[in-house]
Structure formats: structure tokens, C-alpha cells
Design a protein around this motif. Structure first.
Motif: not given
Length: 230
Positions: A64, A67, A71, A133-136, A138-139, A152
Motif C-alpha cells: 500500500q 500505491v 499520488g 489513468t487507472t483511478p480515473v 476505474m471510476a 484496470s
């Protein structure tokens, strides 16, 4: 041994060592596109987890910290963009046109190809945000009714593939402007493309970072509007 395998620091250390080894190999090949560190490190880590019968949740919890560092790493990409803000401002029109073309092409091409093969709607919505990007991604995928986990994996694959083929493709096409090369890599291969662009040229890296950030906003906006009508 079982106690060691469940220790967070163990898998964190293993991940760093495996990636360092892969990065060293990549460096010794002159950063050859095929010798991408992530592409080499991922199978090794998967094999180690399988051999040691370590559940993925254990590995996920142990790493974690890495990860979290994503940011600050992404925020750090804003530094070269700010340093070249005057140049970027002068190129606002071509950048906007390239962004629009790139974002729409990424969505339409991915969804269009799968549609031709008769893929279900859930899969179409999962691949639609694959260039961001992955976070965007997935959302947005969840908002559209896709499967974030599948998204992802697709985003990861698209990023690695884009980083691998970008440089030889640009060379083959005779594209020498590092601003164009970097922006295209960032729009199509997000963070992986930006990382690869910085290895080639600092100007390319700057514009790749810009392309990645702007495409995340553009793709999320386009697909969020689409979600209102489906």
C-alpha cells in the motif's frame, strides 16, 4: 517461513528488488522498448505469489505504501509542465485540437473494434476509458456500468504496450518533434507513456505529462456526458 511471507515488509522489499532488477536489465539494453521494467517485473512477482501460495490481498496490503506514492509522483509531473508554461500557452490551439482528436479516437477505436466482434455492453463500457489513468478509468467505468477490475487490467496493458511501441513507431513515421511525440504518448499511454517519454527526452516528457493530465479530464468529461444518455 509462513510468518515471513505474511510480513508486509517482506513483500515490499521483494517488489522493490524485483523492479530494480528489471530496471537494471532495461538500462543495460539501452532502454529497449521491449525490455520494459514493468513488463518484466510483473510476471516474476506473479510467479513468486503463486509459488509461495500468497493470497493477493496479503500482497496488496503489504504494498500500500507504493500505491500511496503514486499520488505525489503524479503531482510531481506538474513541475516540468509549470517550467515550460509559456511554451505551452503559445501552443494552446494545436494542443486543444490534438487532445480532442486523441481522446475521441481512443474511445471510438476501442469501443468500435469490440463492437465489431460482438462484445457485450459491459465490456464496451469497461474498455471505453482505457487511454486514461487507472483511478480515473476505474471510476468512469463504474459510472458507465463497466467492470472496474477489467478496466484496470486493460489500462495497464494499454499503457505498457503504448510505452513499448511509441518510440519505434514515431521513428518509423519520421516524427521528430519531441513535443508532438510526448503529447501523443501521454494521451494514448498515460503514466507509462510519460515515464517512457522522460527516458527519451525531457521536452517529450513534459508534453507527455501534459497530455496524460488533460486526457484524463477530457475522457472523463466525454464519458460522463455519455453516461447521461445510456
Amino acid at each position: 517461513m509462513t510468518g515471513l511471507l505474511s510480513t508486509p515488509i517482506f513483500w515490499l522489499a521483494v517488489t522493490l528488488l524485483v523492479f530494480q532488477g528489471a530496471d537494471t536489465i532495461s538500462l543495460r539494453t539501452g532502454r529497449h522498448p521491449v525490455a520494459h521494467p514493468v513488463m518484466m517485473a510483473a510476471p516474476v512477482l506473479i510467479a513468486l505469489l503463486w509459488i509461495t501460495h500468497t493470497p493477493y490481498p496479503v500482497y496488496r496490503d503489504a504494498t500500500q505504501g507504493l500505491v500511496f506514492l503514486l499520488g505525489p509522483g503524479v503531482v510531481g509531473l506538474a513541475v516540468p509542465i509549470w517550467a515550460r508554461r509559456a511554451l505551452i500557452a503559445r501552443m494552446a490551439v494545436p494542443i486543444a485540437l490534438a487532445l480532442g482528436a486523441g481522446a475521441v479516437t481512443a474511445i471510438v477505436s476501442a469501443v468500435g473494434i469490440l463492437t465489431l466482434f460482438g462484445a457485450p455492453r459491459e465490456m464496451l463500457m469497461s474498455i471505453a476509458p482505457r487511454a486514461t489513468t487507472t483511478p480515473v478509468a476505474m471510476a468512469v467505468s463504474g459510472q458507465l456500468g463497466g467492470v472496474p477490475a477489467v478496466t484496470s487490467a486493460i489500462v495497464l496493458f494499454a499503457g505498457i504496450l503504448g510505452a513499448m511501441v511509441a518510440t519505434p513507431l514515431f521513428n518509423a513515421l519520421g516524427i521528430t518533434d519531441f513535443r508532438a511525440r510526448g503529447f501523443a504518448a501521454g494521451v494514448s499511454a498515460h503514466g507509462f507513456g510519460a515515464a517512457r517519454a522522460f527516458q527519451v527526452n525531457s521536452m517529450a516528457g513534459t508534453f507527455a505529462s501534459l497530455g496524460m493530465a488533460m486526457n484524463a479530464v477530457m475522457t472523463a468529461s466525454l464519458l460522463s456526458i455519455l453516461a447521461l444518455f445510456i
